[in-house]
Design an enzyme around this catalytic site. Sequence first.
Site, mmCIF file in Angstrom:
data_model
loop_
_atom_site.group_PDB
_atom_site.id
_atom_site.type_symbol
_atom_site.label_atom_id
_atom_site.label_comp_id
_atom_site.label_asym_id
_atom_site.label_seq_id
_atom_site.Cartn_x
_atom_site.Cartn_y
_atom_site.Cartn_z
ATOM 1 N N ASP A 197 38.896 55.728 24.911
ATOM 2 C CA ASP A 197 38.848 56.496 26.164
ATOM 3 C C ASP A 197 38.773 58.001 25.918
ATOM 4 O O ASP A 197 38.932 58.794 26.836
ATOM 5 C CB ASP A 197 40.060 56.181 27.039
ATOM 6 C CG ASP A 197 41.387 56.588 26.393
ATOM 7 O OD1 ASP A 197 41.368 57.175 25.287
ATOM 8 O OD2 ASP A 197 42.448 56.326 26.997
ATOM 9 N N HIS A 245 40.625 59.026 29.233
ATOM 10 C CA HIS A 245 42.078 59.054 29.084
ATOM 11 C C HIS A 245 42.796 59.709 30.260
ATOM 12 O O HIS A 245 43.928 59.318 30.584
ATOM 13 C CB HIS A 245 42.435 59.791 27.773
ATOM 14 C CG HIS A 245 43.852 59.623 27.354
ATOM 15 N ND1 HIS A 245 44.366 58.415 26.909
ATOM 16 C CD2 HIS A 245 44.893 60.507 27.299
ATOM 17 C CE1 HIS A 245 45.638 58.554 26.600
ATOM 18 N NE2 HIS A 245 45.987 59.823 26.825
ATOM 19 N N SER A 249 49.872 57.524 28.494
ATOM 20 C CA SER A 249 49.674 57.916 27.104
ATOM 21 C C SER A 249 50.965 57.717 26.306
ATOM 22 O O SER A 249 51.538 56.637 26.311
ATOM 23 C CB SER A 249 49.193 59.367 27.044
ATOM 24 O OG SER A 249 48.781 59.713 25.750
#
Length: 680
Positions: A600, A639, A408
């Site tokens: 996601d 994610h 991320s």
Amino acid sequence: MKSQNKYSIRKFSVGASSILIATLLFLSGGQAQAAEKQVNMGNSQEDTVTAQSIGDQQTRENANYQRENGVDEQQHTENLTKNLHNDKTISEENHRKTDDLNKDQLKDDKNSSLNNKNIQRDTTKNNNANPSDVNQGLEQAINDGKQSKVASQQQSKEVDNSQDSNANNNLPSQSLTKEAPSLNKSDQTSQREIVNETEIEKVQPQQNNQANDKITNHNFNNEQEVKPQKDEKTLSVSDLKNNQKSPVEPTKDNDKKNGLNLLKSSAVATLPNKGTKELTAKAKDDQTNKVAKQGQYKNQDPIVLVHGFNGFTDDINPSVLAHYWGGNKMNIRQDLEENGYKAYEASISAFGSNYDRAVELYYYIKGGRVDYGAAHAAKYGHERYGKTYEGIYKDWKPGQKVHLVGHSMGGQTIRQLEELLRNGNREEIEYQKKHGGEISPLFKGNNDNMISSITTLGTPHNGTHASDLAGNEALVRQIVFDIGKMFGNKNSRVDFGLAQWGLKQKPNESYIDYVKRVKQSNLWKSKDNGFYDLTREGATDLNRKTSLNPNIVYKTYTGEATHKALNSDRQKADLNMFFPFVITGNLIGKATEKEWRENDGLVSVISSQHPFNQAYTNATDKIQKGIWQVTPTKHDWDHVDFVGQDSSDTVRTREELQDFWHHLADDLVKTEKVTDTKQA
């Protein structure tokens, strides 16, 4: 006739010594060394053949010394017999063999009697050698030399008479009396010459407690430096046994020092000891194994895992959050270690800006107190210095590289760090020139070849609508910062990484004063935080400030967990999407730009693949540097599936997560072949 006698004596000496040397070499495993000396005494009929008890031939000087001092050969024979008999008493387990060979040993006492003159109190230290082995060697030497004895009848009669006399002696076994005769200057000189001509050998016992003592055998004639003594000392057999089994006493230390002084003054070279060589070889092997421990890892460059926004390591995270790297499925870092990959979990700010996090990441790896920079601190209004890191790679410098893997926002942070290492910070350099003071090495630049690869997992390289539409709203920031303020009290272990903004209660500060101070912080109105950097505007600003390094391998991994709605072009969250992301996933799925809708749960696919302003290509088996290698999108991966945080997800299994990380780590090892500057 005299010439023939001399020839016979020489022949006997050479033959007996040769056989004795071979026997001792065979029995002692190469630990016994022998030296041969020939004795030519003119027309004297008192010439004798010296047989060394440990394998050394007595020198002509020693024979002269004995003759000049009028030594009684018969008395020396008896004293040596007592000493050998005492050896037998100490080595009880070899008692039976010694009894059988004792008579044959006595036959050679005539030839060995000259050695007894210099026997000293430390003779008992050498009794650890197996007396049966010595007796057997002497027995063979005597048997093989009998034919030479026949050639000299007069010499044989003298030897036979001495043997008969010695055979009838009643040998005491309870005590050992040793004399140390006084020496004049000429005697000391003669003794020093004898020591110089006699080789020193070290004997190491193989069993029992005797293995703890290193025994230096100087042959009976140079056991210890002879000093004038007035008193005789008597040692009992029990004392000898106790000396062998008990720790070294101060008196023994003194004796050892005397022996060392003798060696130093005589300049006698000590022959190599086989046992010592073997122990040294083993020690080297052990040391090699210790050094090779680092070589057991498959990766030459350590892997550093960099968490994203709202990420914590276990020691500072809120209890409601799962383990960042693996959740309840597995511990990714630990699993990598167990499978041969050296890896670390970075601990940096959970809500700080990419710039602040990049600086913290530098010090996390290198070690030291965090320096955000004087210019940066003045610009945004927070403290210049932060926490102090121990450092996981203190020798990190150009040529010593690491693999950086960011999840991320961690991917953006990695890119920011690489830019600072390579090009530095122009604002900090100018500020330091103007105001003086110190500047961090990070801001000076010219630190290339410190990163081997950059790998990103679900990174919003171009920002995310989730932050544009919700995350960066003033209300959301206010809620998060209030939570950070609450956990910033001095009794909390949770660390949001905002201490530079004052969100950490001081030791002597009351909580009320702490709250009042935090209200005045510039954090509430600053863009120097993670909320802004995750917006498309903030990400675009980062893209303008960073560039691709031609020496680094770049690769991106992207997930997708939405599907097209039935009656529109919007994307909707999959059923197995991590529940907290359903709202943001649907929000992104109806974005104005259709190409941004597939996501996601937090990051659009198009944003995760590569920065818009930088070169990219589809990833293949061919490893390329200086370009983003985009891997195929992983469908049905939300994610957090890259880090296994969704414990309720039954679609993504632990085995699948493990296979993904093993493949990723193996891929990093392959990149070292093209990024290793030592091979290039």
